[in-house]
Design a protein around this motif. Structure first.
Motif, PDB file in Angstrom:
ATOM      1  N   ILE A   1       0.850  -1.190   0.000  1.00 21.32           N
ATOM      2  CA  ILE A   1       0.000   0.000   0.000  1.00 21.32           C
ATOM      3  C   ILE A   1       0.884   1.238   0.000  1.00 21.32           C
ATOM      4  O   ILE A   1       1.725   1.410   0.880  1.00 21.32           O
ATOM      5  CB  ILE A   1      -0.924   0.013   1.234  1.00 21.32           C
ATOM      6  N   GLU A   2       0.695   2.094  -0.986  1.00 19.36           N
ATOM      7  CA  GLU A   2       1.440   3.352  -1.025  1.00 19.36           C
ATOM      8  C   GLU A   2       0.662   4.469  -0.344  1.00 19.36           C
ATOM      9  O   GLU A   2       1.191   5.185   0.501  1.00 19.36           O
ATOM     10  CB  GLU A   2       1.742   3.738  -2.475  1.00 19.36           C
ATOM     11  N   ARG A   3      -0.591   4.607  -0.726  1.00 23.34           N
ATOM     12  CA  ARG A   3      -1.396   5.699  -0.176  1.00 23.34           C
ATOM     13  C   ARG A   3      -2.839   5.251  -0.015  1.00 23.34           C
ATOM     14  O   ARG A   3      -3.344   4.463  -0.819  1.00 23.34           O
ATOM     15  CB  ARG A   3      -1.358   6.926  -1.107  1.00 23.34           C
ATOM     16  N   ILE A   4      -3.489   5.770   1.024  1.00 26.16           N
ATOM     17  CA  ILE A   4      -4.940   5.650   1.177  1.00 26.16           C
ATOM     18  C   ILE A   4      -5.485   7.067   1.319  1.00 26.16           C
ATOM     19  O   ILE A   4      -5.208   7.753   2.306  1.00 26.16           O
ATOM     20  CB  ILE A   4      -5.333   4.798   2.400  1.00 26.16           C
ATOM     21  N   VAL A   5      -6.202   7.509   0.310  1.00 27.92           N
ATOM     22  CA  VAL A   5      -6.778   8.860   0.306  1.00 27.92           C
ATOM     23  C   VAL A   5      -8.259   8.749   0.642  1.00 27.92           C
ATOM     24  O   VAL A   5      -8.997   7.975   0.014  1.00 27.92           O
ATOM     25  CB  VAL A   5      -6.582   9.538  -1.064  1.00 27.92           C
ATOM     26  N   ILE A   6      -8.684   9.518   1.649  1.00 29.14           N
ATOM     27  CA  ILE A   6     -10.076   9.478   2.104  1.00 29.14           C
ATOM     28  C   ILE A   6     -10.837  10.657   1.510  1.00 29.14           C
ATOM     29  O   ILE A   6     -10.418  11.810   1.635  1.00 29.14           O
ATOM     30  CB  ILE A   6     -10.155   9.539   3.640  1.00 29.14           C
ATOM     31  N   GLU A   7     -11.950  10.357   0.878  1.00 26.55           N
ATOM     32  CA  GLU A   7     -12.810  11.399   0.303  1.00 26.55           C
ATOM     33  C   GLU A   7     -14.212  11.254   0.899  1.00 26.55           C
ATOM     34  O   GLU A   7     -14.839  10.202   0.767  1.00 26.55           O
ATOM     35  CB  GLU A   7     -12.864  11.247  -1.222  1.00 26.55           C
ATOM     36  N   GLU A   8     -14.682  12.299   1.583  1.00 25.90           N
ATOM     37  CA  GLU A   8     -16.039  12.259   2.130  1.00 25.90           C
ATOM     38  C   GLU A   8     -17.008  12.752   1.065  1.00 25.90           C
ATOM     39  O   GLU A   8     -16.787  13.797   0.438  1.00 25.90           O
ATOM     40  CB  GLU A   8     -16.139  13.120   3.390  1.00 25.90           C
ATOM     41  N   VAL A   9     -18.079  12.004   0.836  1.00 26.72           N
ATOM     42  CA  VAL A   9     -19.039  12.319  -0.227  1.00 26.72           C
ATOM     43  C   VAL A   9     -20.447  12.360   0.369  1.00 26.72           C
ATOM     44  O   VAL A   9     -20.663  11.936   1.515  1.00 26.72           O
ATOM     45  CB  VAL A   9     -18.962  11.260  -1.352  1.00 26.72           C
ATOM     46  N   PRO A  10     -21.406  12.881  -0.394  1.00 25.57           N
ATOM     47  CA  PRO A  10     -22.792  12.887   0.113  1.00 25.57           C
ATOM     48  C   PRO A  10     -23.233  11.488   0.533  1.00 25.57           C
ATOM     49  O   PRO A  10     -22.868  10.493  -0.096  1.00 25.57           O
ATOM     50  CB  PRO A  10     -23.597  13.396  -1.091  1.00 25.57           C
ATOM     51  N   PHE A  11     -24.022  11.443   1.579  1.00 25.63           N
ATOM     52  CA  PHE A  11     -24.405  10.158   2.170  1.00 25.63           C
ATOM     53  C   PHE A  11     -25.198   9.303   1.182  1.00 25.63           C
ATOM     54  O   PHE A  11     -26.097   9.775   0.493  1.00 25.63           O
ATOM     55  CB  PHE A  11     -25.240  10.383   3.432  1.00 25.63           C
ATOM     56  N   LYS A  12     -24.804   8.021   1.133  1.00 20.53           N
ATOM     57  CA  LYS A  12     -25.538   7.032   0.347  1.00 20.53           C
ATOM     58  C   LYS A  12     -25.554   5.743   1.147  1.00 20.53           C
ATOM     59  O   LYS A  12     -24.504   5.246   1.545  1.00 20.53           O
ATOM     60  CB  LYS A  12     -24.868   6.799  -1.008  1.00 20.53           C
ATOM     61  N   MET A  13     -26.720   5.196   1.382  1.00 25.25           N
ATOM     62  CA  MET A  13     -26.828   3.994   2.198  1.00 25.25           C
ATOM     63  C   MET A  13     -26.636   2.753   1.336  1.00 25.25           C
ATOM     64  O   MET A  13     -27.305   2.573   0.323  1.00 25.25           O
ATOM     65  CB  MET A  13     -28.205   3.931   2.874  1.00 25.25           C
ATOM     66  N   PHE A  14     -25.677   1.920   1.733  1.00 26.36           N
ATOM     67  CA  PHE A  14     -25.432   0.663   1.028  1.00 26.36           C
ATOM     68  C   PHE A  14     -26.106  -0.480   1.777  1.00 26.36           C
ATOM     69  O   PHE A  14     -26.219  -0.461   3.011  1.00 26.36           O
ATOM     70  CB  PHE A  14     -23.931   0.387   0.927  1.00 26.36           C
ATOM     71  N   ASP A  15     -26.531  -1.473   1.034  1.00 26.46           N
ATOM     72  CA  ASP A  15     -27.162  -2.658   1.611  1.00 26.46           C
ATOM     73  C   ASP A  15     -26.144  -3.799   1.606  1.00 26.46           C
ATOM     74  O   ASP A  15     -25.893  -4.428   0.575  1.00 26.46           O
ATOM     75  CB  ASP A  15     -28.398  -3.041   0.797  1.00 26.46           C
ATOM     76  N   GLY A  16     -25.496  -4.039   2.751  1.00 29.99           N
ATOM     77  CA  GLY A  16     -24.461  -5.063   2.819  1.00 29.99           C
ATOM     78  C   GLY A  16     -23.171  -4.580   2.175  1.00 29.99           C
ATOM     79  O   GLY A  16     -23.012  -3.400   1.837  1.00 29.99           O
ATOM     80  N   PHE A  17     -22.234  -5.514   2.000  1.00 33.84           N
ATOM     81  CA  PHE A  17     -20.959  -5.157   1.371  1.00 33.84           C
ATOM     82  C   PHE A  17     -20.737  -6.060   0.167  1.00 33.84           C
ATOM     83  O   PHE A  17     -20.950  -7.277   0.235  1.00 33.84           O
ATOM     84  CB  PHE A  17     -19.793  -5.306   2.361  1.00 33.84           C
ATOM     85  N   HIS A  18     -20.295  -5.453  -0.946  1.00 34.48           N
ATOM     86  CA  HIS A  18     -20.195  -6.195  -2.203  1.00 34.48           C
ATOM     87  C   HIS A  18     -18.891  -5.870  -2.932  1.00 34.48           C
ATOM     88  O   HIS A  18     -18.326  -4.789  -2.768  1.00 34.48           O
ATOM     89  CB  HIS A  18     -21.376  -5.855  -3.128  1.00 34.48           C
ATOM     90  N   ILE A  19     -18.447  -6.816  -3.739  1.00 34.20           N
ATOM     91  CA  ILE A  19     -17.347  -6.585  -4.680  1.00 34.20           C
ATOM     92  C   ILE A  19     -17.979  -6.342  -6.041  1.00 34.20           C
ATOM     93  O   ILE A  19     -18.794  -7.146  -6.509  1.00 34.20           O
ATOM     94  CB  ILE A  19     -16.395  -7.788  -4.734  1.00 34.20           C
ATOM     95  N   VAL A  20     -17.627  -5.219  -6.668  1.00 33.10           N
ATOM     96  CA  VAL A  20     -18.262  -4.857  -7.936  1.00 33.10           C
ATOM     97  C   VAL A  20     -17.268  -4.971  -9.080  1.00 33.10           C
ATOM     98  O   VAL A  20     -16.057  -5.083  -8.885  1.00 33.10           O
ATOM     99  CB  VAL A  20     -18.859  -3.429  -7.876  1.00 33.10           C
ATOM    100  N   LYS A  21     -17.785  -4.928 -10.294  1.00 33.81           N
ATOM    101  CA  LYS A  21     -16.996  -5.121 -11.513  1.00 33.81           C
ATOM    102  C   LYS A  21     -15.904  -4.061 -11.638  1.00 33.81           C
ATOM    103  O   LYS A  21     -16.101  -2.900 -11.301  1.00 33.81           O
ATOM    104  CB  LYS A  21     -17.929  -5.064 -12.726  1.00 33.81           C
ATOM    105  N   SER A  22     -14.753  -4.481 -12.147  1.00 29.40           N
ATOM    106  CA  SER A  22     -13.625  -3.565 -12.329  1.00 29.40           C
ATOM    107  C   SER A  22     -13.954  -2.500 -13.358  1.00 29.40           C
ATOM    108  O   SER A  22     -14.751  -2.712 -14.274  1.00 29.40           O
ATOM    109  CB  SER A  22     -12.385  -4.346 -12.792  1.00 29.40           C
TER     110      SER A  22
END
Length: 757
Positions: free
Chosen positions: A71-92
């Motif tokens: 890991i070189e860098r982890i950049v955190i970006e706060e964005v408008p709230f969006k509620m996710f249902d569970g946790f998923h791996i999505v297409k590249s």
């Protein structure tokens, strides 16, 4: 706690190493909702989490990251709230010219070795892999790293493998090369009926052939290897004869660290290096229990452990404990990777040619490493390390560094990284140049590279220089030329993130100097943007151009002539039986007339001269054989040394040659070798101490091919450290010309940053 939505942008080596499943399992464990995807910038995580939970999640991502990730860098970006249902791996996705790291190839893991014995559909499967191991760089054609972009694209997964591939809780989730005995690639022995022989039968046939003293050419991850029983002198000698490789040591593959210890002395750090997931060939102190022709008398042996499933299967069936394991190439050509070429070119060398039906997209030789002064040092950077990025202390974007002529690798600049190519080899023929061009085009595509600045050696006739000039002309990129030994110093500085001026000891065989002569024994004050040559080894004229690095006797005659000792040496009978008086006279006349003669201040030629003087090597069979054997015979514990002179910045070893001629009458070559090594150490320590005192610079860099000499590195680094100086050695960037490109890039980047270009 307030729930927020954040996006984490993670860059580094985070694709093809099981990073998304790692993130998924952590999120599930912590009961967090969101999604994770690969893109060509890295890994992107969208997450619902309170501030404290997010901080803990990020800490766990770092501390429990997969073994091969970086890991070189982890950049955190706060964005408008969006509620996710569970946790998923999505297409590249692929949406910019930024890139993530491409994983190097990873040695097969212990879990897969166990699965190969127990999983019904993978019993004896010779291509077993998971998200934690297996081929990566050698099978990829483009980003993102998905199966369709690899050499596995044509192998459709069976339902069972597909289920594993889609199951996020499975170790083979999205492991792109995943397959099994029903749907994966297969080995075959060329010229034999592939229908009658299953994979286990092929392994047995190869094992039987090796037991009978035969030679096999076997397709590996990055190219073919030639293998035979390393304890069978007849087999090893025959391999040398067929391959026309008279003297260069062969690498040896052993089953385990424990069995390797039968043949070499192995410290704990060396055992760790041997068994690392990169699996380099490790240079070790030999116990001389293998066939003599493996190392031909050198006191070291290069050992590598199995890194492909096929290697493990082979050791399950053979009775010998060590196999010669050498790259299958002809002369100075690149390692062979294609089946048809292997059949054509290796049929006269190997008794059987073993191929498989998956392509190698990117050839890669085995890497080589050695423990030096207690530190692991890569001597050849290729499989297992390439193309993992090297972070430099500058913005490198758009810089192409062409590298050297010998043991070449080039580098591309992206962000603050140098993306080094795999080991290319000596750029002295068309196949090697084609490999160079092929690799540039691949890495350019993989890393979305567009050159804006091209940097090369000041030597105009290197093929790497010609490629760089052509590239600059075609793209309109600016060009900068960098002196060879300055680039060596900068490479070591950049790896160690050294700032300000250093004392650079840059020693090797050849590099064009700014005065038009051949340098190689250089003591300079340097930073990234310039250097001042303060001391150098005495210039000695040597006749012979390309033959100089192989005919050590040329250096011997030249040094003796330079110091007025040739007549004395001849009177001692030093040349009897190997050089006729007439031939010596012809050589000296050519030398004095300047015919095909160059002035050398080269450490490499100095070591050649002493190697020939002591009767160790008069004519080398391979590059650097004379210095290697001279180091090999040095008597341990010998404290004597010889004289040297220093005048107006020139270090002369004339007194040492006079002393050595005297010692030839009294002592064995091993004592003379040790005293010579001590003398070089004394001379370098002396002038470095003067600069330390007068200039107040206490940072010292040891670099260049001569500092692959473990004896010299260990003695000199200790001497300088005791004197209060901070000594910097290479580690992940090779000290030889294989590591020149990152130094060229660092200099160009620093000059650009300073407005000098």
């Amino acid at each position: 706690m307030v729930l927020k939505t954040s996006i984490l942008h993670i860059t580094g080596l985070v694709q093809g190493v099981g990073f998304r499943p790692h993130v998924y399992r952590l999120a599930k464990e912590l009961n967090l909702s969101g999604e994770v995807e690969n893109n060509n910038e890295g890994v992107c995580i969208r997450i619902n989490a309170a501030d404290s939970d997010l901080r803990y999640f990020i800490d766990e991502i770092r501390s429990r990251a997969p073994m091969a990730s970086r890991i070189e860098r982890i950049v955190i970006e706060e964005v408008p709230f969006k509620m996710f249902d569970g946790f998923h791996i999505v297409k590249s996705s692929d949406h910019s010219d930024d890139i993530t790291g491409v994983s190097p190839d990873i040695a097969v893991c212990d879990e897969c070795i166990e699965d190969m014995k127990s999983q019904e559909h993978r019993i004896g499967y010779p291509f077993i892999n998971c998200t934690n191991c297996g081929p990566r760089f050698t099978i990829i054609s483009d980003l993102p790293y998905d199966r369709s972009m690899t050499a596995m694209a044509d192998f459709r997964m069976c339902p069972r493998c597909r289920d594993e591939y889609m199951d996020v809780n499975d170790r083979r989730f999205h492991a792109q090369p995943v397959a099994c005995n029903q749907c994966g690639p297969v080995y075959r022995i060329e010229g034999q009926d592939e229908e009658e022989a299953g994979q286990e039968e092929i392994v047995k046939r190869v094992s039987l052939a090796l037991a009978e003293g035969k030679i096999a050419a076997v397709k590996g991850i990055g190219g073919f290897h030639l293998i035979c029983d390393a304890s069978n002198e007849r087999a090893v000698s025959e391999l040398r004869k067929r391959k026309q490789r008279e003297g260069k040591p062969f690498a040896v593959m052993c089953r385990s660290v424990g069995e390797s210890a039968m043949f070499a002395e192995i410290s704990d750090p060396e055992a760790e290096l041997l068994s690392s997931w990169q699996r380099p060939v490790v240079i070790l102190r030999s116990k001389f229990k293998l066939a003599h022709s493996v190392s031909n008398g050198l006191d070291t042996v290069g050992i590598i452990l199995p890194y492909m499933p096929f290697h493990h299967l082979l050791f399950d069936h053979i009775s010998c404990s060590a196999l010669v394991f050498t790259s299958a190439n002809l002369s100075d050509e690149p390692v062979i990777k294609d089946n048809s070429e292997a059949v054509e070119k290796l049929g006269g060398i190997a008794d059987l040619v073993v191929t498989y039906n998956r392509d190698i997209y990117n050839r890669a030789d085995d890497s080589v490493a050695r423990l030096m002064a207690g530190k692991p040092v890569i001597l050849r950077r290729s499989r297992g390390y390439t193309p993992a990025p090297l972070t430099l202390p500058f913005n490198t974007e758009g810089i192409f560094a062409a590298g050297a002529e010998l043991v070449n690798a080039f580098a591309l600049g992206k962000g603050v990284d140098a993306i080094m190519s795999q080991y290319i080899g000596d750029l002295r023929n068309q196949p090697a140049y084609d490999f160079y061009t092929e690799s540039y085009n691949l890495l350019k595509r993989l890393f979305r590279f567009s050159p804006s600045l091209v940097v090369r050696d000041i030597h105009p006739d290197y093929l790497s220089s010609r490629f760089a000039d052509q590239l600059a002309m075609e793209t309109g990129a600016a060009t900068v030329q960098v002196q060879h030994h300055h680039a060596h110093v900068a490479a070591c500085m950049a790896e160690n993130r050294v700032e300000g001026k250093v004392i650079g000891l840059s020693l090797d065989g050849v590099g064009l100097g700014t005065d038009g002569h051949i340098w190689g024994g250089e003591v300079m004050l340097a930073d990234y943007t310039g250097f001042e040559r303060r001391y150098h080894f005495d210039y000695v004229p040597i006749l012979g151009a390309d033959r100089v690095s192989y005919d050590a006797w040329r250096s011997e005659l030249s040094y003796l002539h330079r110091y007025g000792l040739l007549e004395k040496a001849s009177g001692m009978g030093l040349f009897e039986g190997r050089l006729a008086e007439k031939d010596i006279s012809v050589y000296i006349r050519g030398l004095e007339r300047g015919i095909n003669t160059h002035q050398y201040s080269s450490a490499g030629r100095l070591f050649d001269a002493v190697s020939s003087l002591t009767g160790t090597v008069h004519r080398a069979n391979y590059h650097a054989e004379a210095p290697m054997r001279l180091e090999s015979i040095a008597k341990v514990g010998e404290s004597g040394s010889y004289g040297f002179d220093i005048e107006e910045g020139i270090i002369s070893f004339g007194p040492a040659f006079e002393n050595m001629l005297y010692d030839l009458k009294k002592f064995e070559p091993g004592i003379i070798s040790a005293r010579f090594h001590n003398t070089v150490c004394n001379a370098l320590a002396h002038v470095t101490g003067i600069l330390f005192r007068d200039e107040g610079i206490g940072k010292v860099v040891l670099t260049g091919g001569t500092f692959q000499n473990n004896l010299l590195v260990s003695m000199l680094s200790e001497r300088l450290s005791v004197a209060g100086m901070k000594v910097y050695l290479h580690g992940v960037i090779p000290p030889n010309d294989n590591g020149l490109a990152p130094g060229q890039m660092a200099i160009a980047a620093a000059m650009r940053e300073s407005g000098l270009i």
